[in-house]
Write an enzyme that holds these catalytic residues in place. Sequence first.
Site, mmCIF file in Angstrom:
data_model
loop_
_atom_site.group_PDB
_atom_site.id
_atom_site.type_symbol
_atom_site.label_atom_id
_atom_site.label_comp_id
_atom_site.label_asym_id
_atom_site.label_seq_id
_atom_site.Cartn_x
_atom_site.Cartn_y
_atom_site.Cartn_z
ATOM 1 N N ASP A 1 1.780 -0.311 5.265
ATOM 2 C CA ASP A 1 1.084 0.933 5.629
ATOM 3 C C ASP A 1 -0.370 0.733 5.219
ATOM 4 O OD1 ASP A 1 0.308 3.460 6.259
ATOM 5 O OD2 ASP A 1 1.646 4.491 4.879
ATOM 6 N N CYS B 1 0.869 -1.191 0.000
ATOM 7 C CA CYS B 1 0.000 0.000 0.000
ATOM 8 C C CYS B 1 0.900 1.233 0.000
ATOM 9 C CB CYS B 1 -0.956 0.000 1.180
ATOM 10 S SG CYS B 1 -1.901 -1.534 1.368
ATOM 11 N N CYS C 1 -2.110 5.541 9.785
ATOM 12 C CA CYS C 1 -2.210 6.953 10.187
ATOM 13 C C CYS C 1 -3.564 7.184 10.851
ATOM 14 C CB CYS C 1 -2.002 7.884 9.001
ATOM 15 S SG CYS C 1 -3.108 7.589 7.603
ATOM 16 N N ASP D 1 -4.039 -5.690 -5.812
ATOM 17 C CA ASP D 1 -4.699 -5.729 -4.510
ATOM 18 C C ASP D 1 -3.828 -6.604 -3.621
ATOM 19 O OD1 ASP D 1 -6.275 -6.304 -2.273
ATOM 20 O OD2 ASP D 1 -8.133 -6.345 -3.427
ATOM 21 N N PRO E 1 1.576 7.455 -1.798
ATOM 22 C CA PRO E 1 2.357 8.118 -2.862
ATOM 23 C C PRO E 1 3.863 7.921 -2.796
ATOM 24 C CG PRO E 1 1.784 9.706 -1.195
ATOM 25 C CD PRO E 1 1.126 8.418 -0.765
ATOM 26 N N GLY E 2 4.372 7.200 -1.779
ATOM 27 C CA GLY E 2 5.754 6.775 -1.873
ATOM 28 C C GLY E 2 6.754 7.361 -0.906
ATOM 29 N N GLY E 3 6.320 8.052 0.132
ATOM 30 C CA GLY E 3 7.276 8.607 1.084
ATOM 31 C C GLY E 3 8.121 7.539 1.750
#
Length: 455
Positions: A329, A266, A382, A313, A269-271
Site C-alpha cells: 500500500d 507501509c 488511494c 524504510d 494504521p493497519g486495516g
Amino acid sequence: MNKRPHTNPKPSGELAPETSHKPGFAVRKAAADILGNVVHKRRPLDGELEAHSGFRQLAANDRALARAIIGAALRHRGEISEILDRLLDRSIPEKTGRVVDILHVAIAQMLFLDIPDRAAVSLAVDHAAADRRARPYKGLVNGVLRRLGRERDEVTADLEADSLNTPDWLLENWRSAYGEETAGAIARAHQGEAGLDLTVKSDPEGWAKKLEGEVVGAGSVRLTRKGPVEALEGFEAGEWWVQDAAAALPARLLGDVRGLTAADICAAPGGKTAQLAAAGAEVTAVDISRNRLKRLEANMARLGLSVTTVAADARAFEPQEPFDVILLDAPCSATGTIRRHPDVPWIKQAYDVEKLSEIQRDLLDRTVSWVKPGGLIVYCTCSLEPQEGEAQAAAFVERQSGKVGLVPIDPKEIGGLGDCVTKEGYLRCLPCHKAGTAAESTGMDGFFAARFRRF
C-alpha cells in the site's frame, strides 16, 4: 479556469482578552487558525488538529463543530473565494492577521452549515476586533458578511462548484484520465462527507442489522447513523474496525491466505494488516513510522490479532525469508480520500505526484525479491492519479519482464463491483461509484490496485 483562493499567510496577532470567553468564540478562532495553517502553509489537517492547543482544549461537542466548520470551508474553498471576489472591490492586503480565514470560516457557516447568519457574522467581527492585525478590517468583515446575508441569492448565482472547488491541475488530470463527465462526477462526490464503513471479522449481514447499516462492496458494513465509534456494539470486543469499502478490496485480491506468510508494506494504521491476520495469514507489518506502528499494534490488540511489526524504510528493508504473498500500500498523493480529507486538494501539488511516483517505482521493484516464485504481489494506492496507478503498474511489468506478470482481477472477487474493474484487469474505484444498492451507498474512496505473480 478556476480562480485560486485568496491567500493571507501571516499568523494571527494577539487577542484582546475581553472576547476570548464569549460563547462560540474559541471554536471560531481555532477553526480560522487551523484553516489558515492548512491552506497557507500546506500542513495536513489531522496534524494541525492534534497540534492546536486551543482545539484540544475545547469540549467534545465544540471540537465536532470546529471540525465541521473547517471541513465545509475546505470542501467549498473555491466557491467561497469566488464569492469574496464578487463582494470585494479589491483584494485584501497581506499582513492583516486572519482576515481572509475569518471570512472563509464565517461564509462556510452561513452557506453550508445550519448556523444562523447573525451568529456567524457577530463572532467573525469579534474575532477580527480581537486580532491586532485584523482589527482595522473589522468593518470590512462586518460589511462583507452582512451584504452576503442580504444578497445571498444574487452573489451565489451561477457558481460552478465542481471546477471552483478543485485545483486546476487535479481537474485536468481527471478529465484526461476519465473524461469530462466522470471528472465532474468525482468533483461533485467530494462535496459531501464520506460515510462510516466497517470491516467485520464475520457475519456482515448480522452486524449490518445490529448497527442499522447496509452491506456494501465486498462485505463491508456502511452505517447510516452517526455517533462515537467507540460506543458502538462490537468495538470493545474487537469484532470490527473502521475501513472504507474501497480500501477493504485490495487485501481480498491475495485470495485464501490461511497459513501463508504475508507482508503488509507501509502497513499503518493497519486495516489491511487486520484483514490478512483475521483471514489466517502470518503477517509481518512494515512501516517507516514507529509512532504509526504503535497505533497499529494498539488496533491489533483490541482486535485480538497477532502480527509481527517492523519499523523500517521499505526501500532499505530486507526480509530474512521471502514471503508467500505481499501487499504494498504505497505512499501516494491520497487524492482518492478527499471526501475524508478535504485538505488534500489544497496541500498537494502536481510535483508531489511526480516525487511519490519515484518512491512507488522503487518499492515495487524491491518487492520482486521479497516474494517466493509463484507468489502474489498486490500493489495499491488511494490515489486517483493514473501516474500512481495504471501507468505505474504497466511500467513495472515492462521493467520486470520475465520476472512478474499481471494477474487480472475478476469482479466476482470484489463483490461484483464491475464498474471498479478496468478492461486491463486493474481495480479502479472512484468516489462516484456505487458501493451498494441504497441511495446512501453511493461513494467510496478512490483506489487503485493491480495484482502480479512472480515467475
